[in-house]
Scaffold this motif. Structure first.
Motif, PDB file in Angstrom:
ATOM      1  N   LYS A  57      19.540  -8.618   8.821  1.00 24.04           N
ATOM      2  CA  LYS A  57      20.267  -9.897   8.815  1.00 24.04           C
ATOM      3  C   LYS A  57      19.488 -10.993   8.100  1.00 24.04           C
ATOM      4  CE  LYS A  57      23.231  -9.173  12.839  1.00 24.04           C
ATOM      5  NZ  LYS A  57      23.611  -9.624  14.187  1.00 24.04           N
ATOM      6  N   ALA A  58      18.184 -10.827   7.963  1.00 23.52           N
ATOM      7  CA  ALA A  58      17.384 -11.823   7.241  1.00 23.52           C
ATOM      8  C   ALA A  58      17.680 -11.825   5.754  1.00 23.52           C
ATOM      9  CB  ALA A  58      15.894 -11.571   7.485  1.00 23.52           C
TER      10      ALA A  58
ATOM     11  N   VAL B 125       5.216 -18.901   9.294  1.00 27.69           N
ATOM     12  CA  VAL B 125       5.452 -17.894  10.335  1.00 27.69           C
ATOM     13  C   VAL B 125       6.362 -18.499  11.385  1.00 27.69           C
ATOM     14  CG1 VAL B 125       4.379 -16.522  12.167  1.00 27.69           C
ATOM     15  CG2 VAL B 125       3.212 -16.816   9.994  1.00 27.69           C
ATOM     16  N   ALA B 126       7.276 -17.713  11.934  1.00 26.07           N
ATOM     17  CA  ALA B 126       8.115 -18.188  13.036  1.00 26.07           C
ATOM     18  C   ALA B 126       8.393 -17.027  13.980  1.00 26.07           C
ATOM     19  CB  ALA B 126       9.420 -18.782  12.524  1.00 26.07           C
ATOM     20  N   THR B 127       8.330 -17.322  15.269  1.00 33.00           N
ATOM     21  CA  THR B 127       8.646 -16.346  16.317  1.00 33.00           C
ATOM     22  C   THR B 127       9.745 -16.918  17.191  1.00 33.00           C
ATOM     23  OG1 THR B 127       6.463 -15.308  16.400  1.00 33.00           O
ATOM     24  CG2 THR B 127       7.768 -15.241  18.407  1.00 33.00           C
ATOM     25  N   VAL B 128      10.742 -16.098  17.492  1.00 30.55           N
ATOM     26  CA  VAL B 128      11.843 -16.492  18.378  1.00 30.55           C
ATOM     27  C   VAL B 128      11.901 -15.517  19.544  1.00 30.55           C
ATOM     28  CG1 VAL B 128      14.347 -16.753  18.604  1.00 30.55           C
ATOM     29  CG2 VAL B 128      13.194 -17.510  16.510  1.00 30.55           C
ATOM     30  N   TRP B 129      11.992 -16.043  20.750  1.00 33.31           N
ATOM     31  CA  TRP B 129      12.205 -15.231  21.956  1.00 33.31           C
ATOM     32  C   TRP B 129      13.428 -15.753  22.695  1.00 33.31           C
ATOM     33  CZ3 TRP B 129      12.290 -17.330  26.920  1.00 33.31           C
ATOM     34  CH2 TRP B 129      12.512 -16.405  27.946  1.00 33.31           C
ATOM     35  N   ILE B 130      14.235 -14.838  23.227  1.00 34.97           N
ATOM     36  CA  ILE B 130      15.384 -15.209  24.062  1.00 34.97           C
ATOM     37  C   ILE B 130      15.415 -14.298  25.282  1.00 34.97           C
ATOM     38  CG2 ILE B 130      17.911 -15.243  24.211  1.00 34.97           C
ATOM     39  CD1 ILE B 130      17.985 -16.151  21.321  1.00 34.97           C
TER      40      ILE B 130
ATOM     41  N   ALA C 103      14.633 -10.445  23.977  1.00 34.18           N
ATOM     42  CA  ALA C 103      14.994 -10.234  22.576  1.00 34.18           C
ATOM     43  C   ALA C 103      14.052 -11.076  21.712  1.00 34.18           C
ATOM     44  CB  ALA C 103      16.443 -10.630  22.331  1.00 34.18           C
ATOM     45  N   TRP C 104      13.447 -10.449  20.695  1.00 38.09           N
ATOM     46  CA  TRP C 104      12.447 -11.112  19.864  1.00 38.09           C
ATOM     47  C   TRP C 104      12.744 -10.909  18.384  1.00 38.09           C
ATOM     48  CZ3 TRP C 104       7.705 -13.315  21.741  1.00 38.09           C
ATOM     49  CH2 TRP C 104       7.439 -13.102  23.106  1.00 38.09           C
ATOM     50  N   PHE C 105      12.298 -11.854  17.595  1.00 38.37           N
ATOM     51  CA  PHE C 105      12.068 -11.606  16.177  1.00 38.37           C
ATOM     52  C   PHE C 105      10.900 -12.469  15.744  1.00 38.37           C
ATOM     53  CE2 PHE C 105      12.359 -11.925  11.587  1.00 38.37           C
ATOM     54  CZ  PHE C 105      12.545 -10.590  11.253  1.00 38.37           C
ATOM     55  N   SER C 106       9.901 -11.825  15.144  1.00 40.06           N
ATOM     56  CA  SER C 106       8.784 -12.534  14.524  1.00 40.06           C
ATOM     57  C   SER C 106       8.806 -12.196  13.050  1.00 40.06           C
ATOM     58  CB  SER C 106       7.450 -12.105  15.140  1.00 40.06           C
ATOM     59  OG  SER C 106       7.253 -12.683  16.414  1.00 40.06           O
ATOM     60  N   GLY C 107       8.716 -13.211  12.217  1.00 38.83           N
ATOM     61  CA  GLY C 107       8.774 -12.976  10.783  1.00 38.83           C
ATOM     62  C   GLY C 107       8.058 -14.061  10.010  1.00 38.83           C
ATOM     63  N   PHE C 108       7.955 -13.849   8.709  1.00 38.36           N
ATOM     64  CA  PHE C 108       7.132 -14.760   7.902  1.00 38.36           C
ATOM     65  C   PHE C 108       7.401 -14.572   6.420  1.00 38.36           C
ATOM     66  CE2 PHE C 108       5.004 -10.793   8.746  1.00 38.36           C
ATOM     67  CZ  PHE C 108       4.525 -10.376   7.508  1.00 38.36           C
ATOM     68  N   ASN C 109       6.939 -15.563   5.677  1.00 34.87           N
ATOM     69  CA  ASN C 109       6.661 -15.395   4.253  1.00 34.87           C
ATOM     70  C   ASN C 109       5.208 -15.837   4.086  1.00 34.87           C
ATOM     71  OD1 ASN C 109       6.565 -18.219   3.968  1.00 34.87           O
ATOM     72  ND2 ASN C 109       7.846 -18.245   2.145  1.00 34.87           N
TER      73      ASN C 109
ATOM     74  N   VAL D 142      16.826 -16.794  11.370  1.00 37.79           N
ATOM     75  CA  VAL D 142      17.455 -16.987  10.062  1.00 37.79           C
ATOM     76  C   VAL D 142      17.912 -18.435   9.905  1.00 37.79           C
ATOM     77  CG1 VAL D 142      19.462 -16.385   8.644  1.00 37.79           C
ATOM     78  CG2 VAL D 142      18.134 -14.582   9.772  1.00 37.79           C
ATOM     79  N   ASP D 143      18.561 -18.975  10.935  1.00 36.45           N
ATOM     80  CA  ASP D 143      19.021 -20.371  10.861  1.00 36.45           C
ATOM     81  C   ASP D 143      17.850 -21.324  10.674  1.00 36.45           C
ATOM     82  OD1 ASP D 143      21.657 -19.719  11.088  1.00 36.45           O
ATOM     83  OD2 ASP D 143      21.862 -20.268  13.202  1.00 36.45           O
ATOM     84  N   TYR D 144      16.749 -21.051  11.379  1.00 34.93           N
ATOM     85  CA  TYR D 144      15.576 -21.913  11.236  1.00 34.93           C
ATOM     86  C   TYR D 144      14.966 -21.803   9.848  1.00 34.93           C
ATOM     87  CZ  TYR D 144      10.771 -23.461  11.364  1.00 34.93           C
ATOM     88  OH  TYR D 144       9.585 -24.074  11.043  1.00 34.93           O
ATOM     89  N   MET D 145      14.726 -20.578   9.405  1.00 34.43           N
ATOM     90  CA  MET D 145      14.054 -20.392   8.117  1.00 34.43           C
ATOM     91  C   MET D 145      14.916 -20.875   6.950  1.00 34.43           C
ATOM     92  SD  MET D 145      11.019 -19.193   8.739  1.00 34.43           S
ATOM     93  CE  MET D 145      10.248 -18.121   7.524  1.00 34.43           C
ATOM     94  N   ARG D 146      16.227 -20.822   7.103  1.00 35.00           N
ATOM     95  CA  ARG D 146      17.102 -21.337   6.039  1.00 35.00           C
ATOM     96  C   ARG D 146      16.784 -22.806   5.769  1.00 35.00           C
ATOM     97  NH1 ARG D 146      21.561 -19.892   8.005  1.00 35.00           N
ATOM     98  NH2 ARG D 146      21.942 -18.053   6.676  1.00 35.00           N
ATOM     99  N   GLU D 147      16.596 -23.583   6.823  1.00 35.01           N
ATOM    100  CA  GLU D 147      16.276 -25.001   6.657  1.00 35.01           C
ATOM    101  C   GLU D 147      14.801 -25.204   6.339  1.00 35.01           C
ATOM    102  OE1 GLU D 147      18.476 -27.476   6.665  1.00 35.01           O
ATOM    103  OE2 GLU D 147      20.055 -25.984   6.925  1.00 35.01           O
ATOM    104  N   ALA D 148      13.941 -24.453   7.025  1.00 36.55           N
ATOM    105  CA  ALA D 148      12.504 -24.659   6.857  1.00 36.55           C
ATOM    106  C   ALA D 148      12.029 -24.315   5.452  1.00 36.55           C
ATOM    107  CB  ALA D 148      11.739 -23.828   7.887  1.00 36.55           C
ATOM    108  N   LEU D 149      12.648 -23.314   4.832  1.00 36.02           N
ATOM    109  CA  LEU D 149      12.234 -22.892   3.495  1.00 36.02           C
ATOM    110  C   LEU D 149      13.142 -23.418   2.396  1.00 36.02           C
ATOM    111  CD1 LEU D 149      11.274 -19.160   4.197  1.00 36.02           C
ATOM    112  CD2 LEU D 149       9.754 -21.143   4.005  1.00 36.02           C
ATOM    113  N   ASP D 150      14.051 -24.307   2.753  1.00 38.51           N
ATOM    114  CA  ASP D 150      14.969 -24.859   1.758  1.00 38.51           C
ATOM    115  C   ASP D 150      14.183 -25.553   0.645  1.00 38.51           C
ATOM    116  OD1 ASP D 150      17.399 -25.628   0.569  1.00 38.51           O
ATOM    117  OD2 ASP D 150      17.324 -27.580   1.552  1.00 38.51           O
ATOM    118  N   GLY D 151      14.396 -25.122  -0.556  1.00 37.28           N
ATOM    119  CA  GLY D 151      13.707 -25.724  -1.697  1.00 37.28           C
ATOM    120  C   GLY D 151      12.330 -25.160  -1.970  1.00 37.28           C
TER     121      GLY D 151
END
Length: 823
Positions: free
Chosen positions: A681-682, A713-718, A703-709, A741-750
């Protein structure tokens, strides 16, 4: 003689008025983002000192008209007024009238108590005379306007302006300035929130005095006294919502300075990036609201009695109240005031807000939220099928009356296109985002709303990370003889281990078994049985020794085979810290959120000096750091990076905990998680520089996702605070990853795409995808794989289908089809 005697008795005890020039006003602790936006302030007294030059001249006129119109002419005392006050005090024992000048009030506010006795009053007079000799009139007035109490915890006129009007004193109109100027006489009893009628009366008195003294024109006077009271309570001014970060800072400041932290005017600048913090707030709340709506509507828990009222289309609040018939309807002004107070008391819930149903119909409802009436259509409630269990919901509602009733306390979410019914989610979550190059926390959200629960799940919730932990296991494996093409059998297995249950039968999340599987495939498919067999071959103790260098507390890491499935307790911050090494090239950084502490005089009391994820300049020929590890001789915490008292702080270099080759191979496998595995989904972000790993624990409790470029780095837990299943359809890829994905879309915009550089010690080899051995020449399904130099297979796989030899147009031969390259 009596007066002379009193003077001779009191004079030696009087303080030096010169000390007022260096007075230390109690000002609150303020917390800011890295880019200077105010997060919050702490302290009993809200105060923002201003200089005399910053005071609006019209306010000075209003204040003097109200309190002391002869201020610039007298020597500190008003003889007529004082004589009247002394007479009242002597004859009745109580103070009945004024007489204090502004200078005398300065003397009382800074040096004396509020005790109403002759001795204290005489001391006040003597002090006023001394102050007039030591300070200019402008200095005295500046002290006064910054010290006086004006109600609602506001001390000083700037704080009062913010409390009552939500803006600076320099932005107020004449009526508002007069309102503030009228407060010193009775700040609690006559403030415009508690007693608006009395406050307006006092304001109009001040305006009349200004007019009579020739300070304003008749037109200004008439216009100002007709203005309604618009004051309402404004909480501590906040330009960005980061309450969990603010609390982390508050606790650290109390540890450093005790209760002095609340009153000494410290300004703390954090590492928080305001744009990324906003993105994190919105992403987590949207994700939790979606999960909540997918599981049905739990109904309202609170209702207020209300009589329905027919409403015209698109009513304004004033129209609603004006048309109400007292004989048939409720007292709307009183009702709405009571509702507003209750709604405000609920606190800040981000993208949802509370409201009360005023008039429900089958098509929708008129609802009252703070300061406005809105139409909530049934289209915004169609999702609200009754919650039955975490795995089932009831029948969809047929109209709005199936969902809400008059008087219900409900929640609303306003999107650009519609107004929707919402509810405060029961499931919780956390999001942590870090700069992997130095450990700076750029966004942190510890739950859906700090108003509802102050527990910071980002730093305090110790939960099992599930498969999100596997990259650490696989990196350890690469460090202990495995390669990305090592073949491991994915088949049912039963373990009898005294440290575990008597008999343990682990399974893959999918319930399927894939047989012999390469290491790379096993990670992007998240195959549990392969991870367990890898760990069994390495030994848990070997893995723990390797993994603890990523910042995990070894005491909390399981020492058995369950380590392979992420059964150890970690926090989201732990995971983000560990993943930073994957992002930054293999260096260990420590998280920190406090960048600097500034005193009220502008002195820098503390400046963070974090370790940097880069090789120090003095590397030897092998690429190993000569001073590796020096940067961690003094461990840091999530609050503070290493501090130094030197003016020029030395550059601290982070310890390398992964070899360049191990780092590249591990990240290449994690990129495949996004390209073709559980993290697909990323791909919606349309970037080629993303890597990460999903995680789902037993019974879908986490439920987790940890990812990066390479730069973020961003980690999400629910999950639920009390661990219980999120439902049979919940997973890291379906529940946590969309938030990421929603976070990184804004955080990496541009932000431009970055690339993970391939080190010299990596070679690329064509292999057989089934066996992991060298591919036969011309093999159709051969793939490219990466290996550390010297670890590539040397044996060829059994011959498969061969691509026929073809000459190219130039007749030189070669020209075989290039197989897919995995990375």
């Amino acid at each position: 003689m009596a007066i002379t005697g009193v003077y001779l008795y009191l004079a030696p005890t009087l303080p030096d008025a010169e000390t007022l020039k260096d007075v230390d006003l109690q000002t609150p602790l303020r917390v800011y983002t890295a880019d200077g936006l105010l997060i919050t302030e702490y302290g009993e007294k809200r105060r923002t000192p201003i200089t005399y030059q910053e005071i609006p001249p019209q306010f000075i006129d209003a204040l003097l008209a109200s309190e002391d119109d002869g201020f610039f002419e007298h020597s500190g005392i008003d003889l007529k007024g004082l004589a009247r006050a002394v007479f009242d005090l002597v004859t009745t024992g109580r103070k009945k009238s004024g007489g204090s000048t502004i200078t005398m009030q300065v003397a009382k506010n800074y040096y004396l108590s509020s005790e109403k006795t002759f001795t204290r009053k005489f001391t006040e007079i003597l002090l006023a005379l001394k102050i007039e000799k030591a300070l200019t009139k402008e200095e005295i007035l500046e002290l006064y306007v910054n010290k006086i109490y004006l109600g609602k915890r506001a001390y000083g006129i700037e704080a009062a302006s913010q409390v009552y009007y939500g803006k600076s004193i320099t932005e107020l109109n004449l009526a508002e300035l007069a309102m503030i100027a009228g407060l010193p006489q009775a700040p609690s009893a006559a403030n415009p929130i508690r007693s608006p009628e009395r406050a307006v009366s006092r304001r109009n008195y001040v305006l009349a005095r200004m007019y009579n003294l020739g300070k304003i024109s008749e037109a200004e006077f008439q216009q100002s006294i007709r203005q309604p009271a618009t004051a309402r309570y404004h909480g501590a001014t906040s330009e960005i919502s980061a309450p969990y970060v603010a609390e982390m800072i508050r606790q650290e400041m109390i540890r450093r300075y005790g209760n002095k932290a609340y009153t000494s005017g410290y300004s703390v600048y954090t590492t928080i990036n305001s744009a990324r913090q906003r993105a994190a707030n919105a992403a987590l709340q949207k994700g939790l609201l979606k999960y909540d709506r997918d599981h049905g509507y739990r109904g309202t828990q609170t209702s207020y009695a209300v009589i329905p009222l027919n409403v015209p289309e698109a009513p304004e609040l004033e129209e609603w109240i004006a048309q109400a018939d007292p004989a048939k309807d409720v007292d709307w002004p009183q009702t709405l005031e009571a509702w507003e107070e209750k709604l405000r008391d609920l606190g800040d819930f981000g993208i949802i807000e509370p409201a009360v149903v005023m008039n429900a119909t089958e098509e929708g409802a008129w609802v009252y939220s703070i300061g406005k009436i809105r139409w909530l259509p049934f289209a915004g409630m169609t999702w609200a099928a009754p919650y039955l269990s975490v795995n089932s919901v009831g029948n969809a509602p047929e109209n709005a009356l199936d969902v809400i009733r008059n008087g219900d306390l409900i929640w609303l979410e306003a999107t650009p296109s519609e107004l929707k019914l919402a509810q405060v989610p029961e499931a919780e979550g956390a999001l942590v985002s870090m700069n992997p190059h130095n450990g700076a926390i750029e966004a942190l959200v510890g739950g859906f709303s700090n108003s509802d629960n102050q527990f910071n799940r980002a730093t305090q919730a110790e939960r099992q990370p599930g498969s999100a932990f596997k990259p650490f296991i696989y990196s350890a494996a690469l460090d202990n003889g495995f390669t990305t093409a090592s073949l491991i059998n994915d088949a049912p297995v039963v373990f009898k281990d005294a440290s575990l249950e008597s008999t343990w039968r682990p399974e893959n999340y999918s319930g399927k078994f894939y047989g012999p599987t390469r290491l790379r495939q096993a990670l992007y498919r998240s195959q549990n049985l392969v991870s367990i067999r890898i760990l069994k071959q390495m030994g848990p103790a070997t893995a723990v020794r390797y993994i603890q260098d990523f910042g995990f507390n070894p005491a909390r890491l399981n020492k058995d085979l369950s380590l392979a499935l992420g059964a150890s307790a970690v926090t989201p911050l732990d995971m983000a810290t560990g993943y930073s090494a994957f992002a930054n090239g293999g260096y260990k950084v420590s998280p920190f959120v406090m960048q600097s502490i500034i005193s009220d005089t502008g002195e820098v009391l503390y400046e963070a000096n974090p370790t940097l994820a880069m090789a120090p300049p003095e590397e030897d020929a092998t690429g190993n750091s000569v001073n590796e590890g020096t940067a961690h001789s003094n461990p840091t915490s999530e609050i503070n990076a290493e501090q130094t008292d030197k003016v020029e702080a030395p550059t601290l270099y982070a310890e390398r905990i992964m070899s360049p080759e191990n780092h590249y191979l591990t990240v290449s496998m994690m990129r495949d998680v996004v390209r073709r595995g559980t993290g697909r989904k990323a791909l919606a972000l349309g970037r080629n520089d993303l890597a990460g790993k999903t995680g789902t624990t037993n019974d879908q409790k986490d439920a987790w996702f940890s990812g990066f470029n390479p730069d973020l780095v961003a980690t999400v837990w629910i999950g639920f605070d009390q661990p219980t299943t999120l439902g049979r359809w919940a997973s890291g890829g379906g529940t946590a990853l969309p938030v990421w994905v929603d976070y990184m879309r804004e955080a990496l915009d541009g932000a431009p795409e970055e690339h993970f550089e391939q080190p010299e010690g990596i070679v690329t080899v064509r292999i057989d995808p089934d066996s992991g051995l060298l591919a036969s020449p011309g093999q159709k399904d051969a793939i490219f794989e990466y290996f550390k130099a010297g670890s590539a297979p040397t044996e060829y796989a059994r011959t498969k289908d061969i691509i026929p030899y073809q000459e190219d147009e130039g007749g030189s031969g070669g020209g075989s089809v290039i197989p897919e390259q995995l990375f």
